[in-house]
Design an enzyme around this catalytic site. Structure first.
Site, PDB file in Angstrom:
ATOM      1  N   ASP A   1      -3.633   2.352  -5.449  1.00 33.71           N
ATOM      2  CA  ASP A   1      -2.353   2.346  -4.741  1.00 33.71           C
ATOM      3  C   ASP A   1      -2.172   1.117  -3.846  1.00 33.71           C
ATOM      4  O   ASP A   1      -1.394   1.147  -2.916  1.00 33.71           O
ATOM      5  CB  ASP A   1      -2.191   3.628  -3.921  1.00 33.71           C
ATOM      6  CG  ASP A   1      -3.172   3.711  -2.781  1.00 33.71           C
ATOM      7  OD1 ASP A   1      -4.268   3.139  -2.885  1.00 33.71           O
ATOM      8  OD2 ASP A   1      -2.835   4.347  -1.766  1.00 33.71           O
ATOM      9  N   GLU A   2      -2.891   0.061  -4.161  1.00 30.43           N
ATOM     10  CA  GLU A   2      -2.801  -1.139  -3.327  1.00 30.43           C
ATOM     11  C   GLU A   2      -2.847  -2.393  -4.176  1.00 30.43           C
ATOM     12  O   GLU A   2      -3.688  -2.506  -5.061  1.00 30.43           O
ATOM     13  CB  GLU A   2      -4.046  -1.259  -2.431  1.00 30.43           C
ATOM     14  CG  GLU A   2      -4.125  -0.347  -1.270  1.00 30.43           C
ATOM     15  CD  GLU A   2      -5.511  -0.499  -0.639  1.00 30.43           C
ATOM     16  OE1 GLU A   2      -5.750  -1.521   0.021  1.00 30.43           O
ATOM     17  OE2 GLU A   2      -6.337   0.397  -0.851  1.00 30.43           O
TER      18      GLU A   2
ATOM     19  N   ASP B   1       0.844  -1.195   0.000  1.00 26.23           N
ATOM     20  CA  ASP B   1       0.000   0.000   0.000  1.00 26.23           C
ATOM     21  C   ASP B   1       0.881   1.248   0.000  1.00 26.23           C
ATOM     22  O   ASP B   1       1.716   1.413   0.885  1.00 26.23           O
ATOM     23  CB  ASP B   1      -0.865  -0.056   1.284  1.00 26.23           C
ATOM     24  CG  ASP B   1      -1.914   1.035   1.321  1.00 26.23           C
ATOM     25  OD1 ASP B   1      -2.011   1.810   0.355  1.00 26.23           O
ATOM     26  OD2 ASP B   1      -2.615   1.101   2.345  1.00 26.23           O
TER      27      ASP B   1
HETATM   28 MG   LIG Z   1      -2.650   3.973   0.422  1.00 24.47          MG
END
Ligand SMILES: [Mg+2]
Length: 415
Positions: free
Chosen positions: A103-104, A9
């Protein structure tokens, strides 16, 4: 075989990308705002977060909390670019990679950990690759555990730049430290209902009698909650190539003030259709249901029309939506507009038009798409948008959208 999942993350993603791009912003409180509207913060750097700035904080409030904050307009093309690079890096370490949001990612390294040493070694290598290839200012937190639930919790326990492994030994300790909001699947409403029952901590759920839990949450959620309290989760990694193609594409936009003039409203509709239809053309798809959402305050209308013919021609679809909008006889201002194209099919499953004028349009649009792909969105655009301030594409977290983008990438790699 023991399953091992990594959850990776990025920390403060949009703001970190801005700091990576522009050294002047590094180490300083940064707030990212949308290019249009500019009223709320959509991402804050760590320096800003420490001053109490959060996603959703209004710009006026931010100026009081942190007067020296640097406000930067969102640059979704960069975020999208970094996400794709990030996804590529992850694919080096496993063939089971799920892009969970921009974003993961989740990575199943059960079968590949030995190739690289172990899961901890992979986490180390991932951080190294990201640092060397994407930049020093893009910290990631990594969680390692036996399932997705715990891996995601683990990556959330230490930020920024964390690395936490949840094992049999520290499981209860980690679950005991977790806030409900750190548990994927427990939303605000569920959390409130748990609190209403006097449950403030995940581990407490273990000792709630079955009867009570089932009465409060029904058969599905009581079982889920019980499993979560023991750190159990059997949800599989869904690699994006296994995601089905979406059945609709849509684009919505909230205007930052009410718009009254029909010409301006139609220009926004045209603008949104341009984006949705272009996406379909690039993905070699086409649809035959065309829909419109209009909203202002309490008033809202949803209309759609289903045709026998398929289209991904923005002008043609716009004509359909224009008729729908005019048929509404909308009075007053408009604050929100949405368009969608549904009942999608892949172009190669459809018969081609024999009409020369249709084929001419297809040729023109294909040239327009190539130019816009090469020189940026809206390098070429319809003259009816000349007077309008153009709404540019934004990145969203919908996986369906990722699947379309992936298809576009695959297609453009062939040509
Ligand atoms: Mg994040």
């Amino acid at each position: 075989m023991q399953t091992t999942i990594l959850h990776i993350d990025f920390n403060s993603y949009f703001a970190s990308v801005e700091q990576q791009k522009n050294p002047f912003l590094r180490g300083k409180p940064v707030g990212v705002i949308k290019a249009e509207g500019r009223t709320v913060i959509i991402a804050a750097s760590y320096e800003a977060k420490r001053r109490g700035v959060k996603t959703g904080t209004s710009v006026s409030e931010v100026k009081q909390l942190c007067p020296e904050i640097l406000l930067v307009p969102a640059d979704f093309d960069s975020y999208d670019y970094i996400t794709h690079k990030f996804y590529e890096i992850c694919n080096r370490y496993s063939d089971l990679v799920e892009l969970f949001s921009l974003d993961e990612v989740f990575l199943d390294v059960s079968r590949t950990a030995l190739l690289f040493g172990d899961a901890g070694k992979i986490a180390f290598l991932l951080k190294k690759d990201i640092r060397e290839e994407l930049g020093e200012w893009l910290p990631v937190s990594i969680g390692i555990a036996k399932n997705k639930l715990l891996a995601k919790l683990a990556s959330d326990l230490e930020k920024p730049n964390g690395l936490v492994e949840i094992t049999g030994e520290n499981l209860d300790d980690c679950l005991g430290r977790a806030e409900f909001e750190q548990i994927c699947g427990i939303g605000r409403r569920l959390e409130q209902r748990l609190r209403d029952m006097g449950i403030t901590q995940l581990l407490q759920i273990r000792s709630v009698p079955e009867r009570l839990l089932a009465a409060g949450f029904g058969p599905y959620w009581s079982k889920q909650l019980r499993n979560m309290s023991w750190g159990e989760d059997s949800s599989p990694i869904v690699p994006s190539y296994e995601l089905p193609l979406p059945k609709t594409v849509s684009r919505t936009h909230t205007l930052f003030k009410d718009v009254f003039e029909t010409v301006k409203i139609l220009a926004v509709i045209r603008n949104l259709v341009e984006e949705a239809a272009e996406k379909l053309r690039l993905a070699k798809m086409s649809g035959r249901q065309f829909g419109l959402m209009v909203r202002s305050g309490e008033n809202s209308e949803v209309r759609f029309i289903t045709r026998k013919y398929f289209s991904n021609d923005s002008l043609n679809i716009f004509q359909e939506l224009k008729r729908l909008f005019l048929s509404l006889k909308w009075r007053g201002g408009v604050r929100f507009l949405g368009v969608w194209i549904g009942l999608l099919a892949e172009e190669n499953s459809l018969s081609q038009s024999l009409l020369p004028e249709v084929n001419r349009r297809i040729a023109v649009l294909s040239v327009q798409d190539k130019i816009n792909l090469r020189f940026g969105h809206y390098t070429l655009f319809p003259a009816s948008l000349l007077q309008a301030s153009i709404i540019h594409p934004e990145v969203n977290g919908y996986l369906g959208d990722e699947r379309i983008k992936q298809r576009i990438n695959e297609i453009s790699a062939i040509f």
